[in-house]
Each structure stands twice: as structure tokens, then as C-alpha cells.
Design a protein around this motif. Structure first.
Motif, mmCIF file in Angstrom:
data_model
loop_
_atom_site.group_PDB
_atom_site.id
_atom_site.type_symbol
_atom_site.label_atom_id
_atom_site.label_comp_id
_atom_site.label_asym_id
_atom_site.label_seq_id
_atom_site.Cartn_x
_atom_site.Cartn_y
_atom_site.Cartn_z
ATOM 1 N N ASN A 66 -15.815 7.781 -2.866
ATOM 2 C CA ASN A 66 -16.073 7.385 -1.482
ATOM 3 C C ASN A 66 -17.299 8.018 -0.837
ATOM 4 O OD1 ASN A 66 -13.651 5.709 -1.087
ATOM 5 N ND2 ASN A 66 -12.535 7.625 -1.336
ATOM 6 N N ILE A 67 -17.889 9.010 -1.469
ATOM 7 C CA ILE A 67 -18.967 9.757 -0.811
ATOM 8 C C ILE A 67 -20.162 8.873 -0.463
ATOM 9 C CG2 ILE A 67 -19.960 10.504 -3.029
ATOM 10 C CD1 ILE A 67 -20.782 13.105 -1.622
ATOM 11 N N GLY A 68 -20.554 7.989 -1.362
ATOM 12 C CA GLY A 68 -21.713 7.144 -1.108
ATOM 13 C C GLY A 68 -21.493 6.171 0.024
ATOM 14 N N TRP A 69 -20.334 5.513 0.010
ATOM 15 C CA TRP A 69 -20.034 4.523 1.049
ATOM 16 C C TRP A 69 -19.907 5.188 2.413
ATOM 17 C CZ3 TRP A 69 -20.148 -0.589 1.472
ATOM 18 C CH2 TRP A 69 -19.474 -1.187 2.527
ATOM 19 N N ASN A 70 -19.241 6.351 2.463
ATOM 20 C CA ASN A 70 -19.047 7.036 3.743
ATOM 21 C C ASN A 70 -20.339 7.628 4.295
ATOM 22 O OD1 ASN A 70 -16.312 6.453 3.647
ATOM 23 N ND2 ASN A 70 -15.753 8.409 2.738
ATOM 24 N N SER A 71 -21.329 7.805 3.428
ATOM 25 C CA SER A 71 -22.599 8.377 3.894
ATOM 26 C C SER A 71 -23.474 7.343 4.598
ATOM 27 C CB SER A 71 -23.369 8.984 2.718
ATOM 28 O OG SER A 71 -23.823 7.966 1.831
ATOM 29 N N ILE A 72 -23.152 6.049 4.465
ATOM 30 C CA ILE A 72 -24.000 4.999 5.038
ATOM 31 C C ILE A 72 -24.142 5.163 6.542
ATOM 32 C CG2 ILE A 72 -24.175 2.518 5.466
ATOM 33 C CD1 ILE A 72 -22.910 2.021 2.774
ATOM 34 N N ILE A 73 -23.034 5.404 7.224
ATOM 35 C CA ILE A 73 -23.089 5.491 8.688
ATOM 36 C C ILE A 73 -23.897 6.702 9.137
ATOM 37 C CG2 ILE A 73 -20.925 6.798 8.917
ATOM 38 C CD1 ILE A 73 -20.380 5.042 11.415
ATOM 39 N N TYR A 74 -23.841 7.799 8.347
ATOM 40 C CA TYR A 74 -24.641 8.970 8.693
ATOM 41 C C TYR A 74 -26.121 8.716 8.429
ATOM 42 C CZ TYR A 74 -20.155 11.380 8.861
ATOM 43 O OH TYR A 74 -18.878 11.747 9.178
ATOM 44 N N MET A 75 -26.427 7.978 7.367
ATOM 45 C CA MET A 75 -27.813 7.600 7.096
ATOM 46 C C MET A 75 -28.366 6.762 8.242
ATOM 47 S SD MET A 75 -28.942 8.806 4.153
ATOM 48 C CE MET A 75 -30.260 7.674 3.709
ATOM 49 N N ALA A 76 -27.535 5.854 8.754
ATOM 50 C CA ALA A 76 -27.960 5.013 9.882
ATOM 51 C C ALA A 76 -28.190 5.862 11.130
ATOM 52 C CB ALA A 76 -26.920 3.938 10.153
ATOM 53 N N ALA A 77 -27.304 6.844 11.358
ATOM 54 C CA ALA A 77 -27.459 7.716 12.523
ATOM 55 C C ALA A 77 -28.730 8.558 12.416
ATOM 56 C CB ALA A 77 -26.237 8.615 12.662
#
Length: 303
Positions: free
Chosen positions: A175-186
Motif C-alpha cells: 500500500n505504500i505507493g498508492w497511499n503516497s499519491i495524495i502526499y505527492m499531490a500535496a
């Protein structure tokens, strides 16, 4: 100047509400309509009587669960595994997003992003099968590698000594990659002038991360933490069902698996509904509590 009526404001922003409509319909059908079936937890449900014709049972099935000799162990195991996932797993996507943001080689960055996203789309059945092939002590590549260093083969799966490590490690990997998407966007939304100002003040990369990047994603992290706290009584059904075995049952039996086993395998629908409702009530209490704490500490909250 008086505010315009609600319907006028909705009509003014109708395009945005149209974008929201599919999500509203989805939640209404799959989250609110099924609430009608919650009454099963308070009835002696049978298929002949249905939802309304089955006799009332009151708190009978709640009492059955709390009188069950393994109920305390199941609740304890669920909380321990969920807490470990929250404490260890929650910061990992943040760390990955920050590290990827610091990478200047675009091709390498995109490659790492793609590789980190892919496991999310792989089912737990495939993941567990792959782990069984890799970690088996009978010719698995991991134990073969350890054998090259003179280490005896290790039984990683169905072993209480390695159970938590396997559960937490596989959950993070998936799950680490998928959950990091929103932080990358932020992070992408942070004003670049803040970084320029920090450079002028003599801040290095680490200080820029600490004083610019971290505050820039703080609000998103707090909101996601509040939502994650609501899953403290849900340790993950598929993963625990597949990775838990007779040898690890004492520390691996959780509420999710107990509900599915009772409801589907044993046909005890009312009992399963009661345990599931208990989970949901605790989740609601946790979300409200953590939300209030977050609002007082950081002025960020869901509601």
C-alpha cells in the motif's frame, strides 16, 4: 446583504455538484441503504421471515460475543495488529513522497513511482502465494540466500516469531505507493517561492523539508490520520485470512475474519451482524474522539 437560498447557490455551482453526484449516489446505495439491514443484529434472523418478519432478540447476540471465550483475545489481536499498522505503516507513504520529491532524475523517479504503485493492484491471494514461494524453507530463494551465509532455514510463515513482521511488512509493501499519491499531490501544491526563500535564508535540503515540505502536507496528514484511526478495529480481512494459520491463531485471530467466518461459513448472520455493528460503533467513537483531539491540537479536523 442576505445569503442566497440554498437551491440558488447549488444551481450557481451546478457543474461542481454534477461532479459530486456519482460519489453521492455510490455512497447512498452502498453505505446508507444497507443500514436498513443493521436490525438483523437485534433479531433471530431467518430467511423465511426476512428483515421484518424475524423475531426480535434484543442484545442476545452481543452477549453471545462477549461471553465467547476467545472474544477478548480476538479484540486484543485486532487492536495490536491495527496499532502496529497505524504506527509503523502510516508514516511510510509520507517518507516515500518526500524522498521522491527530492529526486532530480525524472526517469528514475517515475520508475520508482510505478514500481511502488503496482503492488496495490495485486490481490492478496497473489501476494500471499508469492510470499509462500519466496519464503518457504524448502527451496525458497530467501532461505537459499541465507543458507549461503551459513544461516539455518527459517520458517517465516505460520511462525509466531515472525508473524507481526510478515503482516506489517507485506501491508506496507502493498500500500505504500498508492497511499503516497495524495502526499505527492500535496507537495506539488506547495508554493515554490517558499523553497526559494528558505534557500536565501541559508536552509539546506533537510531544513527545507522540515520547515517547508512538512508544514505543507501537515493538514493532509492529520485528516488521513483521523480516517486511519477509525480502522483501529479492522485489521484487514483478506490478509489475515490468508496469512493466519493454526500455529499463529493465538495472535492472528481478528474481528474481520471472525465476522466473515461466523456469517458465511457458519450461517450465523445475526451474530455476525452484531459483531460487525460493534466494530462500526467503536470506529465511530474513535473517529469522533481523534477528530476532536486534532481540532484542539492542530486546528485541523474533518468536521
Amino acid at each position: 446583504m442576505t445569503a442566497s437560498p440554498l437551491w440558488k447557490r447549488i444551481w450557481k455551482h451546478k457543474v461542481f455538484y454534477l461532479f459530486m453526484l456519482p460519489g453521492i449516489i455510490w455512497f447512498f446505495i452502498f453505505s446508507y441503504v444497507p443500514l436498513y439491514g443493521v436490525q438483523v443484529a437485534f433479531r433471530d434472523f431467518n430467511f423465511t421471515g426476512g428483515f421484518t418478519g424475524s423475531p426480535w432478540a434484543g442484545l442476545k447476540y452481543f452477549n453471545q460475543f462477549f461471553d465467547y471465550y476467545q472474544s477478548a483475545d480476538i479484540i486484543r489481536n485486532t487492536i495490536i495488529i491495527s496499532l502496529l499498522k497505524l504506527i509503523i505503516g502510516f508514516p511510510m507513504p509520507i517518507i516515500l513522497a518526500i524522498l521522491l520529491n527530492e529526486v532530480r532524475m525524472v526517469k528514475f523517479k517515475k520508475t520508482v513511482q510505478t514500481l511502488s504503485y503496482l503492488p496495490y493492484f495485486v490481490s492478496w491471494i497473489v501476494v500471499v502465494t508469492l510470499m509462500q514461494r519466496l519464503l518457504t524453507p524448502y527451496g525458497g530463494p530467501v532461505n537459499d540466500l541465507l543458507g549461503g551465509f551459513g544461516i539455518e532455514p527459517i520458517q517465516f510463515l505460520n511462525n509466531t516469531s515472525w508473524f507481526y513482521q510478515i503482516i506489517i511488512g507485506s501491508d506496507i509493501w502493498k500500500n505504500i505507493g498508492w497511499n503516497s499519491i495524495i502526499y505527492m499531490a500535496a507537495i506539488a501544491g506547495i508554493d515554490q517561492q517558499l523553497y526559494e526563500a528558505a534557500k536565501i535564508d541559508g536552509a539546506g535540503r533537510f531544513r527545507q523539508i522540515w520547515h517547508v515540505t512538512m508544514p505543507g502536507i501537515r493538514n493532509i496528514a492529520v485528516i488521513l490520520f483521523i480516517l486511519s484511526a477509525g480502522s483501529l478495529m479492522s485489521a484487514g480481512y483478506e490478509q489475515l485470512l490468508l496469512l493466519n494459520g493454526p500455529a499463529t491463531a493465538a495472535i492472528g485471530s481478528v474481528l474481520d475474519v471472525h465476522v466473515i467466518t461466523s456469517g458465511i461459513s457458519q450461517g450465523r448472520l445475526s451474530y455476525a451482524a452484531a459483531v460487525g455493528l460493534f466494530q462500526s460503533l467503536i470506529a465511530l467513537i474513535l473517529i469522533v474522539t481523534v477528530n476532536r483531539i486534532a481540532r484542539k491540537v492542530s486546528d485541523v479536523s474533518l468536521f
